[in-house]
Design a protein around this motif. Structure first.
Motif, PDB file in Angstrom:
ATOM      1  N   PHE A  45       2.517   4.043  -7.628  1.00 43.79           N
ATOM      2  CA  PHE A  45       2.399   5.511  -7.577  1.00 43.79           C
ATOM      3  C   PHE A  45       3.487   6.145  -8.436  1.00 43.79           C
ATOM      4  O   PHE A  45       3.263   7.138  -9.121  1.00 43.79           O
ATOM      5  N   TYR A  86      -1.609 -10.261 -15.685  1.00 47.77           N
ATOM      6  CA  TYR A  86      -1.336  -9.590 -16.953  1.00 47.77           C
ATOM      7  C   TYR A  86      -0.396  -8.423 -16.677  1.00 47.77           C
ATOM      8  O   TYR A  86      -0.664  -7.604 -15.788  1.00 47.77           O
ATOM      9  N   LYS A  95      -4.306   8.917  -1.801  1.00 49.90           N
ATOM     10  CA  LYS A  95      -4.950   9.367  -3.041  1.00 49.90           C
ATOM     11  C   LYS A  95      -6.051  10.383  -2.719  1.00 49.90           C
ATOM     12  O   LYS A  95      -7.232  10.112  -2.943  1.00 49.90           O
ATOM     13  N   SER A 151       0.814  -1.222   0.000  1.00 54.58           N
ATOM     14  CA  SER A 151       0.000   0.000   0.000  1.00 54.58           C
ATOM     15  C   SER A 151       0.844   1.268   0.000  1.00 54.58           C
ATOM     16  O   SER A 151       0.349   2.334  -0.363  1.00 54.58           O
ATOM     17  N   VAL A 174      -3.451   1.454 -24.813  1.00 56.66           N
ATOM     18  CA  VAL A 174      -4.032   2.729 -24.394  1.00 56.66           C
ATOM     19  C   VAL A 174      -2.993   3.549 -23.631  1.00 56.66           C
ATOM     20  O   VAL A 174      -2.239   3.016 -22.824  1.00 56.66           O
ATOM     21  N   SER A 176      -6.524  -4.666  -9.978  1.00 56.42           N
ATOM     22  CA  SER A 176      -5.439  -3.975 -10.667  1.00 56.42           C
ATOM     23  C   SER A 176      -4.365  -3.631  -9.641  1.00 56.42           C
ATOM     24  O   SER A 176      -4.630  -3.597  -8.435  1.00 56.42           O
ATOM     25  N   TYR A 222     -14.719   5.714  -5.636  1.00 58.14           N
ATOM     26  CA  TYR A 222     -14.149   4.368  -5.523  1.00 58.14           C
ATOM     27  C   TYR A 222     -12.629   4.420  -5.678  1.00 58.14           C
ATOM     28  O   TYR A 222     -11.993   3.428  -5.995  1.00 58.14           O
ATOM     29  N   VAL A 274      -6.104 -11.623 -12.114  1.00 62.06           N
ATOM     30  CA  VAL A 274      -7.437 -12.203 -12.290  1.00 62.06           C
ATOM     31  C   VAL A 274      -7.486 -13.471 -11.440  1.00 62.06           C
ATOM     32  O   VAL A 274      -6.706 -14.401 -11.642  1.00 62.06           O
ATOM     33  N   ILE A 296     -11.314  -8.742 -17.476  1.00 64.32           N
ATOM     34  CA  ILE A 296     -10.640 -10.010 -17.198  1.00 64.32           C
ATOM     35  C   ILE A 296      -9.347 -10.132 -18.007  1.00 64.32           C
ATOM     36  O   ILE A 296      -8.306 -10.438 -17.458  1.00 64.32           O
ATOM     37  N   GLN A 317      -4.018   8.606 -12.897  1.00 72.80           N
ATOM     38  CA  GLN A 317      -4.259   7.534 -11.909  1.00 72.80           C
ATOM     39  C   GLN A 317      -5.717   7.085 -11.891  1.00 72.80           C
ATOM     40  O   GLN A 317      -6.006   5.892 -11.900  1.00 72.80           O
ATOM     41  N   LYS A 369      -6.432   5.158 -15.128  1.00 74.64           N
ATOM     42  CA  LYS A 369      -5.864   3.798 -15.176  1.00 74.64           C
ATOM     43  C   LYS A 369      -6.705   2.849 -14.348  1.00 74.64           C
ATOM     44  O   LYS A 369      -6.983   1.721 -14.779  1.00 74.64           O
ATOM     45  N   GLU A 370      -7.086   3.254 -13.137  1.00 78.73           N
ATOM     46  CA  GLU A 370      -7.897   2.355 -12.301  1.00 78.73           C
ATOM     47  C   GLU A 370      -9.206   2.001 -13.007  1.00 78.73           C
ATOM     48  O   GLU A 370      -9.653   0.862 -12.967  1.00 78.73           O
ATOM     49  N   ILE A 420     -11.137  -9.432  -9.798  1.00 82.21           N
ATOM     50  CA  ILE A 420     -10.148  -8.792 -10.661  1.00 82.21           C
ATOM     51  C   ILE A 420      -9.522  -7.626  -9.901  1.00 82.21           C
ATOM     52  O   ILE A 420     -10.228  -6.728  -9.441  1.00 82.21           O
ATOM     53  N   ILE A 422      -1.185  -0.712  -9.493  1.00 81.94           N
ATOM     54  CA  ILE A 422      -0.594   0.403 -10.230  1.00 81.94           C
ATOM     55  C   ILE A 422       0.386   1.128  -9.309  1.00 81.94           C
ATOM     56  O   ILE A 422      -0.014   1.589  -8.231  1.00 81.94           O
ATOM     57  N   GLN A 473      -2.631  -6.528 -13.903  1.00 79.93           N
ATOM     58  CA  GLN A 473      -3.979  -6.985 -13.603  1.00 79.93           C
ATOM     59  C   GLN A 473      -3.872  -8.413 -13.070  1.00 79.93           C
ATOM     60  O   GLN A 473      -3.252  -9.266 -13.715  1.00 79.93           O
ATOM     61  N   ARG A 529      -4.503  -2.804 -24.171  1.00 85.01           N
ATOM     62  CA  ARG A 529      -3.075  -2.735 -23.824  1.00 85.01           C
ATOM     63  C   ARG A 529      -2.353  -1.519 -24.404  1.00 85.01           C
ATOM     64  O   ARG A 529      -1.499  -0.943 -23.742  1.00 85.01           O
ATOM     65  N   GLU A 582       2.737  -0.569 -21.256  1.00 87.27           N
ATOM     66  CA  GLU A 582       2.345   0.751 -21.759  1.00 87.27           C
ATOM     67  C   GLU A 582       1.649   1.551 -20.658  1.00 87.27           C
ATOM     68  O   GLU A 582       1.882   2.743 -20.490  1.00 87.27           O
ATOM     69  N   LEU A 583       0.812   0.867 -19.886  1.00 83.59           N
ATOM     70  CA  LEU A 583       0.069   1.523 -18.797  1.00 83.59           C
ATOM     71  C   LEU A 583       0.868   1.569 -17.502  1.00 83.59           C
ATOM     72  O   LEU A 583       0.459   2.231 -16.552  1.00 83.59           O
ATOM     73  N   ARG A 584       1.988   0.851 -17.450  1.00 82.26           N
ATOM     74  CA  ARG A 584       2.747   0.686 -16.202  1.00 82.26           C
ATOM     75  C   ARG A 584       1.808   0.170 -15.122  1.00 82.26           C
ATOM     76  O   ARG A 584       1.637   0.797 -14.058  1.00 82.26           O
ATOM     77  N   LEU A 633      -8.953  -0.500 -16.114  1.00 81.97           N
ATOM     78  CA  LEU A 633      -8.766  -1.923 -15.805  1.00 81.97           C
ATOM     79  C   LEU A 633      -9.923  -2.513 -14.999  1.00 81.97           C
ATOM     80  O   LEU A 633      -9.976  -3.718 -14.766  1.00 81.97           O
ATOM     81  N   LEU A 641       1.198  -4.995 -18.050  1.00 82.27           N
ATOM     82  CA  LEU A 641       0.813  -3.968 -19.022  1.00 82.27           C
ATOM     83  C   LEU A 641       1.843  -2.842 -19.042  1.00 82.27           C
ATOM     84  O   LEU A 641       1.693  -1.824 -18.370  1.00 82.27           O
ATOM     85  N   HIS A 664      -1.311   1.441  -5.801  1.00 89.30           N
ATOM     86  CA  HIS A 664      -2.742   1.470  -5.547  1.00 89.30           C
ATOM     87  C   HIS A 664      -3.443   0.408  -6.380  1.00 89.30           C
ATOM     88  O   HIS A 664      -2.846  -0.162  -7.300  1.00 89.30           O
ATOM     89  N   SER A 665      -4.701   0.125  -6.035  1.00 88.30           N
ATOM     90  CA  SER A 665      -5.403  -0.999  -6.628  1.00 88.30           C
ATOM     91  C   SER A 665      -6.896  -0.724  -6.636  1.00 88.30           C
ATOM     92  O   SER A 665      -7.407   0.020  -5.800  1.00 88.30           O
ATOM     93  N   ARG A 666      -7.594  -1.324  -7.596  1.00 86.91           N
ATOM     94  CA  ARG A 666      -9.058  -1.271  -7.627  1.00 86.91           C
ATOM     95  C   ARG A 666      -9.564  -2.693  -7.836  1.00 86.91           C
ATOM     96  O   ARG A 666      -9.018  -3.423  -8.665  1.00 86.91           O
TER      97      ARG A 666
END
Lengths: 107, 440
Positions: free
Chosen positions: A27, A59, B219, A6, B283, A23, B212, A70, B266, B255, B258-259, A21, A25, A68, B281, A63-65, B262, A61, A10-12
């Protein structure tokens, strides 16, 4: 010394049926390679073992740094029929971020 | 033909706030407002309402949302696209006309039909989730196919002010006006992919403006009590800039984008919709100003030959009971209380669960060690086919007042019917969509 995920990422959380699922990411985008080495699918599976009964796929990614994760068979049958308090698993992003990792010095 | 269009998203789920949509139409200079109000299970519940009363079955907030929006949509020449039709878009359209007449306004509604394929389901089809026959899950109550751009397009071409749908794929609600306004070919998989990226970013409304997302330490998001919902200015080449109305709360950053990109995806390289198999991918996001994020990249492959169909079934009843303990040995008293109820009734239930809220109810016991909370809320849940049996859970928890551990307070009991949802694939050739026009 160990730190928690943490503090650097960060994550969603999202759900599709019984699939969770997550993510992940950083900071600071320079931490992407460190996370790629450290937070493997196997580690996530072990960390969330009580929750995730099935396989974990990661996964990467670039390009997005971002990453993911699953996680299959992870939401005690899924939002529509689960008895869990948080049937969607929306709070589980913060379970992932509880993972302890070795501290590191940025190069 | 336009070079740029502006689409706002004023609702990301059925219970979403109403005011952000009003602000978007009033100040967003929008060509289109989209309201996405239909979760997987919502349509099955709506189908059950429709069975009891054929004039219902559309979104329960449709009336309140349309009452507020209709005068603004007319004033600003903004078209509305929404899936608030749920299980009964025809009755929803009648309701919209009734509101327009009441408000002394003229409007037209194009209803998109064809998603309801309940009559085409035998129950023998294998589910995508468990590869078991649908009917083995329980009594089936609904089956709705996810329609796409090809079903929405005729409604846009009709010129109607409001496009009302039942089940359509969420990103298609946004991609359809892009295809319509820019004259994109639906076989241009690159543009279909790019437009789907934009739709996916917008479809959960506040989830890209800081909802969310916010965490006060890591953040922080400003003024969440007046969180603005997003809008996108989309160019003919499929790139877009995501923003929000000035002086609303929230933030749009790389930020938050990106969240949301994704979220619920899946496989980021293969995001299935009725319109395209999108590839997220490539993007990339760039902050070109405060609360202005440019989206480029994204592509896709040819659309799938099958459409996903969501099937609702009756899955019994869930009964719940809660009671709190605080102070010395709060947790051990809560554990004793849980033990008492478990010993008495757990064996009667298909599924049964004991949670300690404030301790381990969300992430399980392992991650929750080393915490010793001052107060604990015991929560017990059980699922059963029989309503009366499910009710017993709450009754047993309530009885802990006088029969359980010391100092139990604030008992509550709940009961709700469970509608499960599973999916099947259906050949898209078998699914015929159409439109019906209504004018006040």
């Amino acid at each position: 010394m160990k730190i928690r995920l943490s503090s650097i990422a960060h994550s969603r959380a999202g759900d599709k049926g019984n699939t969770l699922i997550l993510s992940l990411i950083p900071f600071d985008k320079d931490d992407f390679e460190f996370l790629e080495r450290t937070v493997t699918a196997e580690r996530v599976k072990a960390h969330l073992a009580h929750q995730v009964k099935g396989e974990v796929i990661r996964y990467v990614l670039p390009e997005l740094r971002a990453f993911q994760f699953v996680c299959f068979d992870a939401l005690s049958s899924g939002v529509t029929t689960s008895l869990a308090m948080d049937a969607h698993g929306k709070s589980l992003s913060y379970a992932l971020l509880e993972m302890e990792i070795q501290d590191y010095t940025k190069g | 033909m336009k070079e740029k269009i502006r689409i706002g998203c004023g609702a990301g789920f059925s219970g979403d706030r109403i005011e952000p949509a009003l602000i978007l139409v009033e100040k967003g200079n929008l060509d289109y407002l989209v309201l996405e109000c239909l979760a997987e299970r919502t349509i099955a519940l709506a189908q059950k309402r429709k069975k009891q009363d054929p004039t219902t079955g559309y979104d329960v907030l449709l009336e309140r949302r349309i009452e507020g929006l209709l005068p603004l949509l007319q004033k600003h020449q903004t078209r509305l696209i929404t899936n608030m039709g749920a299980a009964n878009p025809l009755a929803g359209a009648e309701k919209i006309l009734e509101i327009a007449r009441r408000q002394g306004l003229k409007t037209s509604v194009a209803v998109v039909l064809g998603d309801d394929v309940f009559g085409q389901i035998s129950g023998e089809e294998p589910s995508m989730e468990g590869n078991k026959a649908l009917k083995s899950y329980g009594n089936l109550v609904s089956a709705n196919a996810y329609l796409g751009v090809e079903a929405i397009l005729p409604a846009l071409q009709s010129g109607a002010d409001i496009i009302l749908t039942g089940r359509v794929a969420d990103p298609s609600l946004f991609l359809a006006p892009m295809v319509f306004e820019f004259g994109w070919s639906q076989s241009d998989v690159d543009l279909m992919g790019k437009g789907t990226v934009v739709g996916h970013l917008l479809e959960c409304a506040g989830q890209i403006t800081g909802g969310y997302f916010a965490d006060p330490l890591t953040k922080p998001i400003p003024d969440m009590h007046i969180l603005g919902h997003p809008l996108a200015e989309i160019s003919r080449d499929g790139s877009a800039v995501i923003s929000k109305v000035a002086e609303t709360g929230g933030a749009i950053t790389v930020q938050t984008a990106k969240e949301q990109l994704l979220y619920e995806v899946i496989d980021p390289g293969n995001y299935f919709t009725p319109d395209v198999i999108a590839d997220f991918r490539p993007v990339s996001f760039r902050e070109i100003g405060k609360n202005l994020v440019q989206v480029t990249g994204g592509t896709g492959k040819a659309k799938p030959n099958s459409l996903k169909v969501s099937v609702g079934y009756e899955a019994g009843f869930i009964g719940e009971g809660e009671i709190s303990y605080a102070g010395a040995q709060a947790l051990t008293r809560a554990q004793l209380a849980g033990d008492v109820v478990e010993k008495r009734i757990a064996h009667l239930f298909d599924e049964f669960r004991v949670d300690f809220i404030g301790m381990s109810s969300l992430h399980g016991a392992e991650l929750s060690q080393d915490h010793s909370p001052y107060e604990i809320r015991l929560r017990i849940a059980g699922k059963a086919k029989d309503r009366r049996l499910a009710q017993l859970v709450g009754e047993e928890v309530e009885a802990l007042y006088t029969n359980g551990p010391a100092g139990g307070g604030g008992a509550r009991k709940y009961l709700h019917e469970v509608i499960g949802v599973v999916s099947v694939l259906m050949d898209r050739q078998k699914i015929k969509s159409g439109i019906k026009l209504f004018e006040s």
